[in-house]
Scaffold this motif. Sequence first.
Motif, PDB file in Angstrom:
ATOM      1  N   ALA A  30      35.932  30.345  44.571  1.00 55.17           N
ATOM      2  CA  ALA A  30      36.511  31.654  44.330  1.00 55.17           C
ATOM      3  C   ALA A  30      37.033  32.256  45.612  1.00 55.17           C
ATOM      4  O   ALA A  30      36.631  31.907  46.707  1.00 55.17           O
ATOM      5  N   GLN A  31      37.953  33.216  45.446  1.00 56.14           N
ATOM      6  CA  GLN A  31      38.528  33.866  46.616  1.00 56.14           C
ATOM      7  C   GLN A  31      37.451  34.509  47.464  1.00 56.14           C
ATOM      8  O   GLN A  31      37.484  34.470  48.674  1.00 56.14           O
ATOM      9  N   THR A  32      36.476  35.103  46.815  1.00 56.40           N
ATOM     10  CA  THR A  32      35.298  35.575  47.533  1.00 56.40           C
ATOM     11  C   THR A  32      34.114  34.810  46.978  1.00 56.40           C
ATOM     12  O   THR A  32      33.701  35.021  45.850  1.00 56.40           O
ATOM     13  N   ALA A  33      33.582  33.879  47.723  1.00 56.41           N
ATOM     14  CA  ALA A  33      32.600  32.933  47.204  1.00 56.41           C
ATOM     15  C   ALA A  33      31.302  33.637  46.824  1.00 56.41           C
ATOM     16  O   ALA A  33      30.844  34.554  47.499  1.00 56.41           O
ATOM     17  N   ARG A  49      33.694  45.106  48.942  1.00 58.45           N
ATOM     18  CA  ARG A  49      34.280  46.421  48.671  1.00 58.45           C
ATOM     19  C   ARG A  49      35.783  46.312  48.482  1.00 58.45           C
ATOM     20  O   ARG A  49      36.486  45.686  49.270  1.00 58.45           O
ATOM     21  N   ALA A  50      36.293  46.942  47.432  1.00 58.91           N
ATOM     22  CA  ALA A  50      37.726  47.012  47.184  1.00 58.91           C
ATOM     23  C   ALA A  50      38.257  48.353  47.680  1.00 58.91           C
ATOM     24  O   ALA A  50      37.555  49.371  47.640  1.00 58.91           O
ATOM     25  N   LEU A  51      39.490  48.351  48.147  1.00 55.76           N
ATOM     26  CA  LEU A  51      40.108  49.589  48.582  1.00 55.76           C
ATOM     27  C   LEU A  51      40.437  50.452  47.368  1.00 55.76           C
ATOM     28  O   LEU A  51      40.932  49.957  46.354  1.00 55.76           O
ATOM     29  N   ALA A  52      40.140  51.743  47.465  1.00 56.60           N
ATOM     30  CA  ALA A  52      40.527  52.661  46.398  1.00 56.60           C
ATOM     31  C   ALA A  52      42.029  52.871  46.417  1.00 56.60           C
ATOM     32  O   ALA A  52      42.682  52.978  45.380  1.00 56.60           O
ATOM     33  N   GLY A  72      35.486  42.046  52.096  1.00 55.25           N
ATOM     34  CA  GLY A  72      36.163  42.784  51.043  1.00 55.25           C
ATOM     35  C   GLY A  72      37.642  42.923  51.306  1.00 55.25           C
ATOM     36  O   GLY A  72      38.290  42.020  51.831  1.00 55.25           O
ATOM     37  N   GLN A  73      38.182  44.083  50.953  1.00 51.55           N
ATOM     38  CA  GLN A  73      39.622  44.342  51.041  1.00 51.55           C
ATOM     39  C   GLN A  73      39.899  45.322  52.166  1.00 51.55           C
ATOM     40  O   GLN A  73      39.196  46.321  52.317  1.00 51.55           O
ATOM     41  N   VAL A  93      49.074  35.147  47.800  1.00 54.34           N
ATOM     42  CA  VAL A  93      49.488  36.526  47.594  1.00 54.34           C
ATOM     43  C   VAL A  93      48.952  37.409  48.717  1.00 54.34           C
ATOM     44  O   VAL A  93      47.873  37.168  49.256  1.00 54.34           O
ATOM     45  N   VAL A  94      49.727  38.432  49.073  1.00 57.79           N
ATOM     46  CA  VAL A  94      49.241  39.467  49.981  1.00 57.79           C
ATOM     47  C   VAL A  94      48.450  40.450  49.128  1.00 57.79           C
ATOM     48  O   VAL A  94      48.999  41.134  48.274  1.00 57.79           O
ATOM     49  N   ASP A  95      47.133  40.483  49.358  1.00 55.92           N
ATOM     50  CA  ASP A  95      46.282  41.366  48.558  1.00 55.92           C
ATOM     51  C   ASP A  95      45.234  42.104  49.385  1.00 55.92           C
ATOM     52  O   ASP A  95      44.465  42.901  48.847  1.00 55.92           O
ATOM     53  N   GLY A  96      45.172  41.837  50.681  1.00 54.18           N
ATOM     54  CA  GLY A  96      44.216  42.528  51.532  1.00 54.18           C
ATOM     55  C   GLY A  96      42.795  42.017  51.438  1.00 54.18           C
ATOM     56  O   GLY A  96      41.917  42.523  52.135  1.00 54.18           O
ATOM     57  N   TRP A  97      42.540  40.987  50.624  1.00 53.54           N
ATOM     58  CA  TRP A  97      41.176  40.477  50.451  1.00 53.54           C
ATOM     59  C   TRP A  97      40.902  39.347  51.428  1.00 53.54           C
ATOM     60  O   TRP A  97      41.691  38.406  51.555  1.00 53.54           O
ATOM     61  N   ARG A  98      39.769  39.434  52.100  1.00 57.08           N
ATOM     62  CA  ARG A  98      39.288  38.298  52.879  1.00 57.08           C
ATOM     63  C   ARG A  98      38.611  37.335  51.909  1.00 57.08           C
ATOM     64  O   ARG A  98      37.655  37.693  51.222  1.00 57.08           O
TER      65      ARG A  98
END
Length: 479
Positions: A30-33, A49-52, A72-73, A93-98
């Motif tokens: 997964a993108q975040t294991a 944590r996701a960005l609001a 997180g993001q 994709v550019v999504d800000g997630w590590r």
Amino acid sequence: MFPTRPRTGLFPHLALAAATLVLPLSAGWAQTAAPASGTSAQVAAPTPRALASITPAEIEAAVYDGTDLPAGQSALTAKVQILLDRAGISPGVVDGWRGGMSESAIMAFQRRSGLPMTGRMDHAVWDLLQGYAAAPLTMAYTITEEDATGLVDRIPSDYAEKAAMSSQGYTSVLEKLAERFHMDEKFLAKLNPGARFQPGETIHATVPAKPIRASVTRIIVDKETRRVAAYDAKGNMVADYPATVGSADTPSPHGNHVVDAVALNPTYTYNPHRNFKQGENDRVLIIPPGPNAPVGNVWIDLSEPTYGIHGTATPSQLFLNQSHGCVRLTNWDAWELAHMVKPKVTTVEFLPPGVRIADVTGISPVAAATQTAAVAAIASTRPPARGDRLPPAAPAAVAIPAAATMAEAAAATAAAVVTPEPLVITPDVPASNEPLVPEAAPALPVQEEPEYPSDAVLPESLPGQAPGSVTLYPQAGQP
């Protein structure tokens, strides 16, 4: 056993394994294991944590603090993803997630730069990426009437319903623009809170990298890291992409193959008499083309029957899905690669398990460790704009005795180490706080004219077939 591929005249009748069926993948990819399974006393890791919300200014102003990317993001990760894309190392994709795709892109950048391949952000990676940061990272865009055309209400899963449609187009302006700007839909929406994504509305978006135009003669598919690297005739890596590569049940092929042909916006032929049966569909169906088609908007046919490299309708899920043997890229990465390959010339190498791109290109972790001391020489000139993606070598007239001495010492140390495992050396802190990239950029060298410079030389369809169509057969025996 795979079905044979019929041929008409001199041109192949393309076939396809059931690469379009999406299967769930284990959490480890997964993108975040997720945390590894353990005892009942094990405490689950906190949810990233996701960005609001996020603003263009936050992305532009993001600064590296010397540690790894935030969990997180974050705006910093989004900035790094944009710069990697400009460097020819696609983050997906550019999504800000590590996560998995971002870390694999950093590792690919390190591999090309001769750095230890850790997949973690450090000063050397950050400073080299600044060579691609001169232009703005975000922009304002006004949605046009054309952006709202060609949309469909939904994409059904049933093949008969798909075949009854006129197109497998985008389902919204948001989805269409997200792919155009190489972004995740949710991230584009966060960048524009309250936006309705209608014609006449001005929104903010990240600036996508311009398509690479070069001649690719060699493609290497790394099943371990899920990366696809493309090289020119001189052995220079011109692009590197994240990919979905096969599965445990239906793995990708082994060995070397050749690109047979390319089809843009291909149709998909479902034939239950030859391969598999979906639901109650018992007749041949022609599924129309579009970005949400079973193979996206590109099919690169390989000499191995039923296999190819193609796009996907779900670019953000590359590391969460499995394919039935084919290589799946984002639609924009597949489109870019399709314009660089040369039928009957470009080779495609599927590496066996345990072998990675660095092992077959001469840049092993041990060799990368010995080059760490030469980073100052690699970055003595600012990396060029997207076009020549190799970090420039230091000018011959510039003497760097300290770096040379350190490199020789590092090489001697690495040679003295006897270990069956690759040795990766990762400094805890940078050797110097001095930036590796100078503030003033020297004049760029004159670029060679690429052999495949524009869309004009790429056919819209295969010779002898209807425009924009190609018959694609899934693999035999698949449900």
